[in-house]
Design a protein around this motif. Structure first.
Motif, PDB file in Angstrom:
ATOM      1  N   PHE A 113       0.750  -0.871   0.407  1.00 18.40           N
ATOM      2  CA  PHE A 113      -0.202  -0.011  -0.026  1.00 18.40           C
ATOM      3  C   PHE A 113       0.869   0.655   0.114  1.00 18.40           C
ATOM      4  O   PHE A 113       0.779   2.127  -0.842  1.00 18.40           O
ATOM      5  CB  PHE A 113      -1.272   0.667   0.728  1.00 18.40           C
ATOM      6  N   LEU A 114       1.555   1.320   0.839  1.00 17.41           N
ATOM      7  CA  LEU A 114       2.544   2.304   0.926  1.00 17.41           C
ATOM      8  C   LEU A 114       3.593   2.751  -0.583  1.00 17.41           C
ATOM      9  O   LEU A 114       3.601   3.805  -0.534  1.00 17.41           O
ATOM     10  CB  LEU A 114       3.763   2.342   2.301  1.00 17.41           C
ATOM     11  N   GLU A 115       3.847   1.582  -1.299  1.00 16.84           N
ATOM     12  CA  GLU A 115       4.633   1.613  -2.301  1.00 16.84           C
ATOM     13  C   GLU A 115       3.681   2.149  -2.919  1.00 16.84           C
ATOM     14  O   GLU A 115       4.233   3.075  -4.292  1.00 16.84           O
ATOM     15  CB  GLU A 115       4.660   0.465  -2.747  1.00 16.84           C
ATOM     16  N   TYR A 116       2.289   1.756  -3.323  1.00 13.56           N
ATOM     17  CA  TYR A 116       1.505   2.813  -3.936  1.00 13.56           C
ATOM     18  C   TYR A 116       1.500   4.485  -4.338  1.00 13.56           C
ATOM     19  O   TYR A 116       1.350   4.731  -5.072  1.00 13.56           O
ATOM     20  CB  TYR A 116       0.005   1.785  -3.647  1.00 13.56           C
ATOM     21  N   PHE A 117       1.353   5.023  -2.935  1.00 13.34           N
ATOM     22  CA  PHE A 117       1.062   5.923  -2.720  1.00 13.34           C
ATOM     23  C   PHE A 117       2.992   6.361  -2.619  1.00 13.34           C
ATOM     24  O   PHE A 117       2.330   8.201  -3.012  1.00 13.34           O
ATOM     25  CB  PHE A 117       0.163   6.348  -1.781  1.00 13.34           C
ATOM     26  N   GLY A 118       3.605   6.056  -2.199  1.00  8.33           N
ATOM     27  CA  GLY A 118       4.277   6.690  -1.735  1.00  8.33           C
ATOM     28  C   GLY A 118       5.209   6.978  -3.530  1.00  8.33           C
ATOM     29  O   GLY A 118       6.073   7.943  -3.542  1.00  8.33           O
ATOM     30  N   HIS A 126       3.342   9.497  -5.135  1.00 13.63           N
ATOM     31  CA  HIS A 126       2.758  10.601  -5.404  1.00 13.63           C
ATOM     32  C   HIS A 126       3.932  11.598  -4.720  1.00 13.63           C
ATOM     33  O   HIS A 126       4.692  11.326  -3.837  1.00 13.63           O
ATOM     34  CB  HIS A 126       1.712  10.890  -4.812  1.00 13.63           C
ATOM     35  N   LYS A 127       4.693  12.503  -5.018  1.00  8.37           N
ATOM     36  CA  LYS A 127       5.345  13.776  -4.519  1.00  8.37           C
ATOM     37  C   LYS A 127       4.856  14.709  -3.677  1.00  8.37           C
ATOM     38  O   LYS A 127       5.478  15.178  -2.203  1.00  8.37           O
ATOM     39  CB  LYS A 127       5.404  14.205  -5.685  1.00  8.37           C
ATOM     40  N   SER A 128       3.363  14.656  -3.431  1.00 10.95           N
ATOM     41  CA  SER A 128       3.025  15.332  -2.507  1.00 10.95           C
ATOM     42  C   SER A 128       2.246  14.080  -1.350  1.00 10.95           C
ATOM     43  O   SER A 128       2.383  15.267   0.316  1.00 10.95           O
ATOM     44  CB  SER A 128       1.099  15.706  -2.935  1.00 10.95           C
ATOM     45  N   ILE A 129       3.244  13.294  -1.252  1.00 12.52           N
ATOM     46  CA  ILE A 129       2.909  12.235  -0.157  1.00 12.52           C
ATOM     47  C   ILE A 129       3.723  12.539   0.682  1.00 12.52           C
ATOM     48  O   ILE A 129       5.038  11.542  -0.066  1.00 12.52           O
ATOM     49  CB  ILE A 129       2.122  11.079  -0.068  1.00 12.52           C
ATOM     50  N   CYS A 130       4.644  12.134   2.590  1.00  6.33           N
ATOM     51  CA  CYS A 130       5.762  11.805   2.733  1.00  6.33           C
ATOM     52  C   CYS A 130       5.089  10.418   3.282  1.00  6.33           C
ATOM     53  O   CYS A 130       4.282  10.066   3.503  1.00  6.33           O
ATOM     54  CB  CYS A 130       6.312  12.811   3.205  1.00  6.33           C
ATOM     55  N   VAL A 131       5.711   9.303   2.726  1.00  9.18           N
ATOM     56  CA  VAL A 131       5.449   7.771   3.590  1.00  9.18           C
ATOM     57  C   VAL A 131       6.404   7.998   4.638  1.00  9.18           C
ATOM     58  O   VAL A 131       7.593   7.708   4.254  1.00  9.18           O
ATOM     59  CB  VAL A 131       5.540   6.627   2.441  1.00  9.18           C
ATOM     60  N   LEU A 132       6.063   6.655   5.999  1.00 13.25           N
ATOM     61  CA  LEU A 132       7.388   6.431   7.011  1.00 13.25           C
ATOM     62  C   LEU A 132       6.657   5.221   7.317  1.00 13.25           C
ATOM     63  O   LEU A 132       6.028   4.975   7.338  1.00 13.25           O
ATOM     64  CB  LEU A 132       6.739   7.576   7.774  1.00 13.25           C
ATOM     65  N   ALA A 133       7.678   4.195   6.999  1.00  8.51           N
ATOM     66  CA  ALA A 133       7.042   2.562   7.038  1.00  8.51           C
ATOM     67  C   ALA A 133       7.339   2.487   8.162  1.00  8.51           C
ATOM     68  O   ALA A 133       8.311   3.253   9.433  1.00  8.51           O
ATOM     69  CB  ALA A 133       8.297   2.069   5.631  1.00  8.51           C
ATOM     70  N   GLU A 134       7.568   1.372   9.061  1.00 11.85           N
ATOM     71  CA  GLU A 134       7.509   1.201  10.156  1.00 11.85           C
ATOM     72  C   GLU A 134       9.165   0.412  10.652  1.00 11.85           C
ATOM     73  O   GLU A 134       9.465  -0.095   9.533  1.00 11.85           O
ATOM     74  CB  GLU A 134       6.365  -0.148   9.920  1.00 11.85           C
ATOM     75  N   GLN A 192      -7.279  -2.128  -7.506  1.00 10.80           N
ATOM     76  CA  GLN A 192      -8.634  -0.852  -7.454  1.00 10.80           C
ATOM     77  C   GLN A 192      -9.277  -0.782  -7.012  1.00 10.80           C
ATOM     78  O   GLN A 192      -9.699  -0.379  -6.190  1.00 10.80           O
ATOM     79  CB  GLN A 192      -8.919  -2.179  -8.564  1.00 10.80           C
ATOM     80  N   GLU A 193      -8.276  -1.261  -5.426  1.00 15.50           N
ATOM     81  CA  GLU A 193      -9.317  -1.512  -4.263  1.00 15.50           C
ATOM     82  C   GLU A 193      -8.242   0.397  -3.666  1.00 15.50           C
ATOM     83  O   GLU A 193      -8.675   0.701  -3.307  1.00 15.50           O
ATOM     84  CB  GLU A 193      -9.005  -2.354  -3.276  1.00 15.50           C
ATOM     85  N   TYR A 194      -7.320   0.265  -4.180  1.00 15.63           N
ATOM     86  CA  TYR A 194      -6.880   1.106  -3.284  1.00 15.63           C
ATOM     87  C   TYR A 194      -6.993   2.600  -3.642  1.00 15.63           C
ATOM     88  O   TYR A 194      -7.235   3.882  -3.478  1.00 15.63           O
ATOM     89  CB  TYR A 194      -4.810   1.206  -3.395  1.00 15.63           C
ATOM     90  N   GLU A 195      -7.512   3.160  -5.855  1.00 18.33           N
ATOM     91  CA  GLU A 195      -8.339   3.897  -6.218  1.00 18.33           C
ATOM     92  C   GLU A 195      -8.738   4.506  -5.311  1.00 18.33           C
ATOM     93  O   GLU A 195      -9.662   5.455  -5.129  1.00 18.33           O
ATOM     94  CB  GLU A 195      -8.353   3.920  -7.340  1.00 18.33           C
TER      95      GLU A 195
END
Ligand SMILES: Cc1cc2cn([C@H]3C[C@H](O)[C@@H](CO)O3)c(=O)nc2[nH]1
Length: 224
Positions: A25-30, A32-40, A205-208
Motif C-alpha cells: 500500500f505504501l509503495e503504491y502511494f509513495g 505521489h510527490k505530495s505524500i511523505c511515506v514513513l514505513a514501520e 483497484q481497491e487502493y483507488e
C-alpha cells in the motif's frame, strides 16, 4: 485567497494485521510527490545498538515484550513528530495500534506484566494529551487471518517463524474490535476500510477507492 498554511500535514495511518499488505500500500502511494511515506522502522527494531529487539521479543516474549514495545512506542512517536514539507504524511501503523493492538494483546496473554503495561500506557496517554500523535484518517487494510498467515509463511521473515495462526486470529479480532466494530477503543480519526485479501494483481483497484480521500482534500486546501 491564499489559505493560511496549516502547520500540520494531512496525516494518514495505515493499520492492519501482520502480513496485511501495508508495504505494498505504501509503495503504491509513495509514488505521489505530495505524500511523505514513513514505513514501520522494523530494521531499527532489529538493530538497536546491535540488539535485535524484534527477535528477542519473539524468542522470549515474557522477558522482552516491555523492552520491545517501549522502543516501538518511541520510534512510532518519532514518526508522528517527524516534520515534512509534504501536504500529506502516510505512516505505517502508529502509537495507537502499538497500544491498542500489540500491547493489549501481550498484556491479555500475560506476556507483558501489568505494571509494565501500565507504564507504557502512561507514556501513551501523555503522548495523546500533548497532541503529538494527531491523525486525520485511518486506512484499515482488512484481511482474514488465514490469508495473512500464508503470506507470512511465504515472506519468511526470520523472526516471524514462531508466529502462529492463533496469534494472527487474536490480533485480527483486536483490529476488528478497534477499527470495524469500534467496540474496543475510540478511533482517533475516521476509518476507511479496504479489502486487503485481494491479490496484488487486482488490489490497486481497491487502493483507488481511497486515493480521493488522501490526495484531493489536502490538495484543494493547498491550492485554494
Ligand atoms: C506499533 C507496532 C508495530 C508492531 C509490530 N510488531 C511485530 C509484528 C511483525 O512481526 C513485525 C513487523 O510489523 O513486528 C509487534 O510485535 N508490535 C508492534 N507494535
Amino acid at each position: 485567497a491564499l489559505k493560511q498554511k496549516n502547520s500540520r500535514p494531512f496525516t494518514v495511518i495505515v493499520e492492519g494485521n501482520i502480513g496485511c499488505g501495508k508495504t505494498t500500500f505504501l509503495e503504491y502511494f509513495g509514488k505521489h510527490k505530495s505524500i511523505c511515506v514513513l514505513a514501520e522502522p522494523v530494521d531499527i527494531w532489529r538493530n538497536a545498538d546491535g540488539h535485535n529487539l524484534l527477535g528477542l521479543m519473539y524468542e522470549d516474549p515474557k522477558k522482552w515484550s516491555f523492552t520491545f514495545q517501549s522502543y516501538v512506542q518511541l520510534t512510532m512517536l518519532q514518526n508522528h513528530l517527524k516534520p515534512t514539507t509534504c501536504p500529506v504524511k502516510l505512516i505505517e501503523r502508529s502509537v495507537y495500534s502499538a497500544r491498542y493492538c500489540f500491547v493489549e494483546k501481550l498484556t491479555n496473554d500475560g506476556l507483558l506484566a501489568k505494571p509494565s503495561s501500565a507504564v507504557i500506557d502512561k507514556w501513551f496517554q501523555w503522548i495523546i494529551e500533548q497532541n503529538f500523535a494527531q491523525v486525520d484518517l485511518i486506512v484499515y487494510l482488512r484481511t482474514s487471518p488465514e490469508i495473512v498467515y500464508q503470506r507470512i509463511l511465504q515472506r519468511k521473515r526470520p523472526e516471524e517463524k514462531t508466529v502462529s495462526l492463533s496469534y494472527l486470529r487474536a490480533l485480527h479480532q483486536i483490529h476488528e474490535d478497534w477499527l470495524y466494530h469500534k467496540t474496543l477503543f475510540q478511533c482517533p480519526a475516521p476509518t476507511l476500510i479496504l479489502n486487503a485479501n485481494l491479490e496484488k494483481s487486482v488490489i490497486e483497484q481497491e487502493y483507488e477507492k481511497c486515493e480521493s480521500h488522501i490526495l484531493n482534500l489536502r490538495h484543494l486546501e493547498q491550492v485554494l
